[in-house]
Design an enzyme around this catalytic site. Structure first.
Site, mmCIF file in Angstrom:
data_model
loop_
_atom_site.group_PDB
_atom_site.id
_atom_site.type_symbol
_atom_site.label_atom_id
_atom_site.label_comp_id
_atom_site.label_asym_id
_atom_site.label_seq_id
_atom_site.Cartn_x
_atom_site.Cartn_y
_atom_site.Cartn_z
ATOM 1 N N ASP A 13 0.828 -1.203 0.000
ATOM 2 C CA ASP A 13 0.000 0.000 0.000
ATOM 3 C C ASP A 13 0.865 1.256 0.000
ATOM 4 O O ASP A 13 1.993 1.236 0.472
ATOM 5 C CB ASP A 13 -0.912 -0.017 1.236
ATOM 6 C CG ASP A 13 -2.156 0.832 1.028
ATOM 7 O OD1 ASP A 13 -2.257 1.499 -0.008
ATOM 8 O OD2 ASP A 13 -3.019 0.820 1.918
ATOM 9 N N ASN A 68 -10.238 -3.174 -7.022
ATOM 10 C CA ASN A 68 -9.387 -2.175 -7.687
ATOM 11 C C ASN A 68 -9.877 -1.792 -9.093
ATOM 12 O O ASN A 68 -9.452 -0.776 -9.643
ATOM 13 C CB ASN A 68 -7.935 -2.663 -7.790
ATOM 14 C CG ASN A 68 -7.170 -2.572 -6.479
ATOM 15 O OD1 ASN A 68 -6.209 -3.303 -6.257
ATOM 16 N ND2 ASN A 68 -7.573 -1.671 -5.603
ATOM 17 N N TRP A 69 -10.786 -2.597 -9.675
ATOM 18 C CA TRP A 69 -11.282 -2.286 -11.020
ATOM 19 C C TRP A 69 -12.037 -0.975 -11.063
ATOM 20 O O TRP A 69 -12.254 -0.407 -12.133
ATOM 21 C CB TRP A 69 -12.177 -3.421 -11.540
ATOM 22 C CG TRP A 69 -11.443 -4.708 -11.734
ATOM 23 C CD1 TRP A 69 -11.561 -5.844 -10.975
ATOM 24 C CD2 TRP A 69 -10.459 -5.011 -12.743
ATOM 25 N NE1 TRP A 69 -10.705 -6.823 -11.456
ATOM 26 C CE2 TRP A 69 -10.028 -6.331 -12.542
ATOM 27 C CE3 TRP A 69 -9.905 -4.271 -13.798
ATOM 28 C CZ2 TRP A 69 -9.066 -6.951 -13.346
ATOM 29 C CZ3 TRP A 69 -8.947 -4.880 -14.605
ATOM 30 C CH2 TRP A 69 -8.538 -6.205 -14.366
HETATM 31 C C1 FPP Z 1 -1.421 0.345 -3.430
HETATM 32 O O1 FPP Z 1 -1.102 1.648 -3.659
HETATM 33 C C2 FPP Z 1 -1.030 -0.617 -4.430
HETATM 34 C C3 FPP Z 1 -1.849 -1.208 -5.364
HETATM 35 C C4 FPP Z 1 -3.190 -0.732 -5.694
HETATM 36 C C5 FPP Z 1 -1.457 -2.414 -6.046
HETATM 37 C C6 FPP Z 1 -0.508 -2.216 -7.173
HETATM 38 C C7 FPP Z 1 0.825 -2.582 -6.734
HETATM 39 C C8 FPP Z 1 1.883 -2.372 -7.487
HETATM 40 C C9 FPP Z 1 1.785 -1.734 -8.823
HETATM 41 C C10 FPP Z 1 3.198 -2.792 -7.003
HETATM 42 C C11 FPP Z 1 3.827 -3.698 -7.970
HETATM 43 C C12 FPP Z 1 3.231 -5.001 -7.954
HETATM 44 C C13 FPP Z 1 2.970 -5.762 -9.027
HETATM 45 C C14 FPP Z 1 2.529 -7.145 -8.759
HETATM 46 C C15 FPP Z 1 3.140 -5.323 -10.432
HETATM 47 P P1 FPP Z 1 -2.281 2.712 -3.571
HETATM 48 O O2 FPP Z 1 -2.568 3.189 -4.945
HETATM 49 O O3 FPP Z 1 -3.441 2.121 -2.867
HETATM 50 O O4 FPP Z 1 -1.625 3.841 -2.728
HETATM 51 P P2 FPP Z 1 -2.392 4.980 -1.900
HETATM 52 O O5 FPP Z 1 -3.141 4.285 -0.809
HETATM 53 O O6 FPP Z 1 -1.271 5.820 -1.392
HETATM 54 O O7 FPP Z 1 -3.277 5.684 -2.849
#
Ligand code: FPP
Length: 224
Positions: free
Chosen positions: A3, A51-52
Site C-alpha cells: 500500500d 481495484n477495477w
Molecule cells: C497500493 O497503492 C497498491 C496497489 C493498488 C497495487 C498495485 C501494486 C503495485 C503496482 C506494485 C507492484 C506489484 C505488481 C505485482 C506489479 P495505492 O494506490 O493504494 O496507494 P495509496 O493508498 O497511497 O493511494
C-alpha cells in the site's frame, strides 16, 4: 499488502502511476532480498477485485505493470523463483483478468515451473471472500458427490481449504501491510487465521531490506 504507492508519488509531486511503477521496482528488489533471506513463500496483493473501480488510466497502468512483472522471467529464473498466480479463475463469468495478462501469467508459470526456490504468488483479480465462497461451494459439491460422510454436504475446514484458489499455499506466517493502514482488506482471510501481523508506516516503494527483516523477525522459526 503493498500500500501507499499513490501517496508516495503525491509527496513527490508525481502522478499516482509513477508510484505504481516504483512499486513494481520495489517488489523486484524485495524478491531478491527475500530469496537471500531464505523466504519460502512470498505472496503479494497485486490487484484486488475492488481495484477495477479506480480511474481507467490508473487501472490500465497497474495492469500493464503486471504484464511486465510476469515477463521478468530471466530474473526469476536466475533467482530460482517459481511464479504462481491466484485470483478469480479465468474461465468463470466474474473473472476480469484481460487476455494479454492471462497469457503473461500462463507463460511465467510455465517458464519458471522447474525452479525449486522461493514461490512468488501474485494475487491479481483477487478477493478473499469470493475465494472462500467459491471454495465452500466446491467443497460442498464434493461432499455431496462422495456422500460417504455422516451428513452429505457437510464440510470441514480441511475440506474447504482444499478448494481455495491455491490449496498448496501454506498458512500465512507473517502478514505485512505498508503505508500506515492497519486493515486486512479482503486479503487471504482464511489463510491468515494464525498469522502475525506487521504494520508499518513505510510506503510500499520504500519497503526494503530493513523492513522485511523486521517482518521476518516475527515469523515462527522454521523447523529444520
Ligand atoms: C497500493 O497503492 C497498491 C496497489 C493498488 C497495487 C498495485 C501494486 C503495485 C503496482 C506494485 C507492484 C506489484 C505488481 C505485482 C506489479 P495505492 O494506490 O493504494 O496507494 P495509496 O493508498 O497511497 O493511494
Amino acid at each position: 499488502i503493498m500500500d501507499g504507492n499513490g501517496r508516495w508519488a503525491k509527496r513527490r509531486g508525481l502522478p499516482r502511476t509513477a508510484g505504481h511503477t516504483e512499486g513494481e521496482e520495489a517488489l523486484a528488489r524485495l524478491v531478491r532480498v527475500a530469496v537471500r533471506r531464505n523466504v519460502g513463500w512470498l505472496t503479494v496483493f497485486g490487484f484486488s477485485t475492488e481495484n477495477w473501480t479506480r480511474p481507467r488510466a490508473e487501472v490500465r497502468h497497474i495492469v500493464g505493470l503486471h504484464k511486465k512483472l510476469f515477463g521478468r522471467v530471466a530474473e526469476l529464473n536466475e533467482l530460482n523463483v517459481k511464479v504462481q498466480w491466484m485470483g478469480r479463475p479465468f474461465d468463470t463469468p466474474e473473472a476480469r483478468t484481460p487476455k494479454f495478462v492471462q497469457r503473461a501469467i500462463r507463460k511465467a508459470i510455465a517458464d519458471t515451473a522447474n525452479n525449486t526456490g522461493m514461490v512468488l504468488t501474485v494475487a491479481f483479480d483477487y478477493g478473499s471472500r469470493a475465494e472462500i465462497a467459491r471454495a465452500a461451494k466446491h467443497a460442498r459439491r464434493a461432499s455431496i458427490a462422495s456422500a460417504s460422510g455422516a451428513v452429505a454436504g457437510a464440510i470441514t475446514p480441511h475440506q474447504l481449504g482444499a478448494h481455495l484458489y491455491d490449496p498448496n499455499l501454506p498458512p500465512v506466517d507473517v502478514l505485512v501491510r505498508t503505508s500506515g493502514e492497519t486493515r486486512i482488506s479482503n486479503f487471504m482471510l482464511w489463510q491468515s487465521a494464525g498469522a502475525r501481523v506487521y504494520f508499518t508506516d513505510c510506503s510500499w516503494p520504500d519497503f526494503g531490506a530493513a523492513e522485511i527483516d523486521e517482518a521476518i523477525a516475527l515469523a515462527r522459526p522454521r523447523s529444520a
